[in-house]
Scaffold this motif. Sequence first.
Motif, mmCIF file in Angstrom:
data_model
loop_
_atom_site.group_PDB
_atom_site.id
_atom_site.type_symbol
_atom_site.label_atom_id
_atom_site.label_comp_id
_atom_site.label_asym_id
_atom_site.label_seq_id
_atom_site.Cartn_x
_atom_site.Cartn_y
_atom_site.Cartn_z
ATOM 1 N N LYS A 23 0.860 -1.172 0.000
ATOM 2 C CA LYS A 23 0.000 0.000 0.000
ATOM 3 C C LYS A 23 0.907 1.238 0.000
ATOM 4 N N LEU A 39 -2.322 10.055 6.665
ATOM 5 C CA LEU A 39 -2.230 9.158 5.513
ATOM 6 C C LEU A 39 -0.958 8.310 5.599
ATOM 7 N N THR A 55 -2.125 13.110 -1.041
ATOM 8 C CA THR A 55 -2.429 14.472 -0.617
ATOM 9 C C THR A 55 -1.158 15.295 -0.717
ATOM 10 N N ASN A 77 -3.268 16.099 7.535
ATOM 11 C CA ASN A 77 -3.871 15.054 6.689
ATOM 12 C C ASN A 77 -2.795 14.130 6.131
ATOM 13 N N GLU A 124 -3.476 6.447 -2.702
ATOM 14 C CA GLU A 124 -4.042 7.576 -1.972
ATOM 15 C C GLU A 124 -3.002 8.690 -1.913
ATOM 16 N N SER A 176 -0.178 4.689 -10.251
ATOM 17 C CA SER A 176 -1.461 3.978 -10.186
ATOM 18 C C SER A 176 -1.566 2.908 -11.268
ATOM 19 N N HIS A 214 -2.864 -1.576 -5.739
ATOM 20 C CA HIS A 214 -3.774 -0.841 -4.866
ATOM 21 C C HIS A 214 -3.952 0.582 -5.384
ATOM 22 N N ALA A 215 -5.098 1.138 -5.097
ATOM 23 C CA ALA A 215 -5.324 2.543 -5.437
ATOM 24 C C ALA A 215 -4.332 3.404 -4.657
ATOM 25 N N SER A 267 0.147 3.556 5.709
ATOM 26 C CA SER A 267 0.795 3.036 4.500
ATOM 27 C C SER A 267 1.842 1.982 4.790
ATOM 28 N N VAL A 286 1.362 5.326 -0.506
ATOM 29 C CA VAL A 286 0.700 6.628 -0.523
ATOM 30 C C VAL A 286 1.685 7.658 -1.058
#
Length: 532
Positions: free
Chosen positions: A169, A242, A223, A238, A221, A213, A218-219, A246, A171
């Motif tokens: 995962k 996040l 910011t 934020n 995420e 991506s 996995h998508a 991860s 981010v």
Amino acid sequence: RPFQECVQAKAAGVLCSYNALNGRPTCISEDLLNQTLRQSWGFDGYLVTDCGALQDTISGHKAAKDHEEASAMAKAATVDVNCGGTFQKGLLQAYQNGLVSNSVINSSFRRLAKIQFRLGLFDGVKKYDPQQDIELVGSHGTLAMEAALQSIVLLKNRNKILPLNIDQKVVMIGPHIFGREVFLSNYHGDVCTSNSTKHKSYVCIESPVEALSKISKHAIEATMGCKVADTDLNEIDNAVDLAKTSDAVVLMLGLDHTQEDEGHDRIETVLPGLQRQLLRSILDVAAEKTIIVLVHGGAISLGGDAINRSGAILSTSYGGQRASSALAKVLFGLYNPTGKLSSTMYPSSFVDEIPLTEMGLAVGVGRTHMFYKGTPEFSFGYGLSYSSWSLSWIATVGRSSSTSSSTNKGDSMITIEKLRPPVTLGVNVTNLGPMKGSQTVLLFWRPQDGTNNNRIRQKLFGFQGTSTLKVGESEILTFQVEHKDFLTWDTTTGNMKAGTGTYQIEAQAANTAISMSAYVSNGEGPINIKVD
């Protein structure tokens, strides 16, 4: 030396710069442009000034009193084209007053006409279709990808956090994660313009989030956390939340055209705006799984704390139209990084150790890898690989001998004389794995104690790249070592001279380096080289 090699590779044009060299502005230096560039190196292409450089010889350097004199001096130095108004204002008058001859004008005309013929400007009337140009540039995507891949430099990879696994995962955080135009730097056309678009568009440039991506299971995420320099966006809290969720954090930081471009210099090397706060906050919660990706042209100082705590660090420069795709390939191990730093990464204290207006390279703590006496955060030429590599010397004595042998520590190897053929040094490069890849070997010399060398710490005098090698495969790269490789400018005599004494020669690649010693003499005596 790099300029000479470009000329030998048949460069069509050369641009003279704003600065002075050895006390003479480059664009009116007959010694530099005519004697060295054209007569000694054999350059037969066109010479153009940087924009406004001739005006600078009048108003800045005070080397010419007016446009007429500046024009005459530039033509005497064999300058063909002036970017600026000096030729328009002074060249005709200089010609009419006998300061510029017919033969000089005709020589320039021949050089410029030759270029125009090569460009096909006399082949007939051509219909200009900008869309065709855009499509042509787009067809060079493979080359753009290769350039972007080779520009990525792996600076740290603790515990082999890279390459990432597609099952992790991941981010993405930082001001560049949705970037498009930023990767084109500040000199580019309307890359994505089409017949239906009348304004600049960058939608065809893939963003980092989009590129990663496509590979991750996995998508992604994401910011931003903050902007490059403006402080009106603060999503650091934020970003921290996040990062905690991860397996890996890709933290994209750096600069853009608002911080560095032509005529816009920085006064510090640290990250601008809220980026340092963002970096510290992410490292506080996800240090070992954080991969710092730097987007920049000029040097960035991260600081020892960030360097030590982070899991991995990549420098990507401004990678162009395929920058994001190239980054994704490197992060997920579809490409084994080969890049080397093209400039020194100084600590933040550097800007306080020497005035930014001081142009002398050897003054004080010094500038560039050749003169800098401090401890850099990352050195010029540094760059790791996902593979480990081994190097070993192989030596051949001159062109007149076919003898070749591997060398061992302590062996006396080679003798080369000033007026005789160069020594061929071979470097055997072996990929120890675990991934296939290629490497660029850099060859430096470093003067040892007592050597007269004009205060130079080290000098790069050769580099070569291998082909792509499978795990366990080797390739021999050969370098010609001769007396001229040790020449530097002697300010006392106004000539190139090799400093007499002992030098260390080092071959460097990825995680390894090997060295040998060389003794250099300015007389007819030999250069003795042996393995350390």
